[in-house]
Motif scaffolding. Structure first.
Motif, mmCIF file in Angstrom:
data_model
loop_
_atom_site.group_PDB
_atom_site.id
_atom_site.type_symbol
_atom_site.label_atom_id
_atom_site.label_comp_id
_atom_site.label_asym_id
_atom_site.label_seq_id
_atom_site.Cartn_x
_atom_site.Cartn_y
_atom_site.Cartn_z
ATOM 1 N N ARG A 141 0.847 -1.197 0.000
ATOM 2 C CA ARG A 141 0.000 0.000 0.000
ATOM 3 C C ARG A 141 0.875 1.237 0.000
ATOM 4 N N TRP B 114 1.670 3.821 -3.068
ATOM 5 C CA TRP B 114 2.248 5.124 -2.757
ATOM 6 C C TRP B 114 3.697 4.966 -2.328
ATOM 7 N N TRP C 249 3.981 10.847 -2.274
ATOM 8 C CA TRP C 249 3.550 11.756 -1.209
ATOM 9 C C TRP C 249 4.795 12.122 -0.411
ATOM 10 N N ARG D 183 -3.555 11.811 6.529
ATOM 11 C CA ARG D 183 -4.047 12.206 5.192
ATOM 12 C C ARG D 183 -3.603 11.189 4.140
ATOM 13 N N ARG E 131 -2.823 8.005 4.785
ATOM 14 C CA ARG E 131 -3.552 6.775 5.055
ATOM 15 C C ARG E 131 -4.939 6.829 4.436
ATOM 16 N N GLU E 132 -5.618 7.970 4.601
ATOM 17 C CA GLU E 132 -6.956 8.116 4.010
ATOM 18 C C GLU E 132 -6.890 8.020 2.494
ATOM 19 N N ALA E 133 -5.859 8.560 1.881
ATOM 20 C CA ALA E 133 -5.708 8.488 0.420
ATOM 21 C C ALA E 133 -5.504 7.039 -0.027
ATOM 22 N N THR E 134 -4.846 6.236 0.801
ATOM 23 C CA THR E 134 -4.626 4.829 0.429
ATOM 24 C C THR E 134 -5.921 4.026 0.498
ATOM 25 N N GLU E 135 -6.869 4.528 1.268
ATOM 26 C CA GLU E 135 -8.136 3.820 1.450
ATOM 27 C C GLU E 135 -9.204 4.293 0.481
ATOM 28 N N ALA E 136 -8.930 5.393 -0.223
ATOM 29 C CA ALA E 136 -9.931 5.966 -1.140
ATOM 30 C C ALA E 136 -10.060 5.135 -2.407
#
Length: 181
Positions: free
Chosen positions: A26, A118, A151, A174, A176-181
């Protein structure tokens, strides 16, 4: 944490710290280069004042606070660690511009080969030097290596007084949230 004599730490300059990597992670976190404590222990971000492990946990990437000696557990969370420059030093300012540029070239190849979602470079100054991007700021970058997005995160070193553990955890969060989107 083991105590090392100055002589033992100096001898660590000749050690290579293995990456913690796998295909298709991830996030592949990328430090600047190993410090002497990291080289002496073989564990990334091993210096007691480094905030990487607490920030990784506070941001939600890991369910508990990991110790540097537990770094291989990151793989079970889809996370890994590498460095821009392989050579251990006491301070990052011991690295040359050429080492940063060559490290950036090799890092791009590593990202293309391993294909993490990422690549997260911890340290905007290191990112700027490695990729000749003087205007880069913390956050997502327009640059990509194949399908790997980039990033830039704040440097978790205890010497980085511009960022607190809390503000760092917010930025890591931020990502981590992008990896989950």
């Amino acid at each position: 944490m083991a105590r090392f004599t100055p002589e033992e730490l100096e001898a660590a300059r000749d050690r290579v710290v293995p990456d913690v990597v796998a295909d298709g992670l991830r996030v592949l976190f990328c430090g600047i280069n190993p410090g002497l404590m990291t080289a002496a222990t073989g564990h990334h971000f091993a210096r007691p004042g480094n905030r990487f492990w607490p920030v990784l946990h506070r941001s939600g990437f890991t369910p508990r606070l990991l110790k540097p000696s537990e770094q291989r557990e990151l793989l079970s969370y889809g996370l890994g660690i590498t460095n821009v420059v392989e050579r251990p030093t006491a301070r990052a300012d011991e690295l040359s511009a050429e080492e940063y540029r060559e490290g950036g070239r090799l890092l791009a190849l590593k990202a293309e080969r391993l294909r993490p979602g990422w690549l997260a470079v911890v340290g905007v100054t290191a990112y700027r030097a490695a990729f000749d991007d003087r205007k880069a700021q913390v956050g997502p970058q327009s640059r990509a290596f194949g399908d790997t997005r980039v990033w830039v995160l704040p440097n978790p070193s205890g010497l980085n007084a511009h960022w607190t553990a809390e503000t760092m955890a917010e930025e890591f969060g931020r990502l981590r949230e992008a990896t989950e989107a």
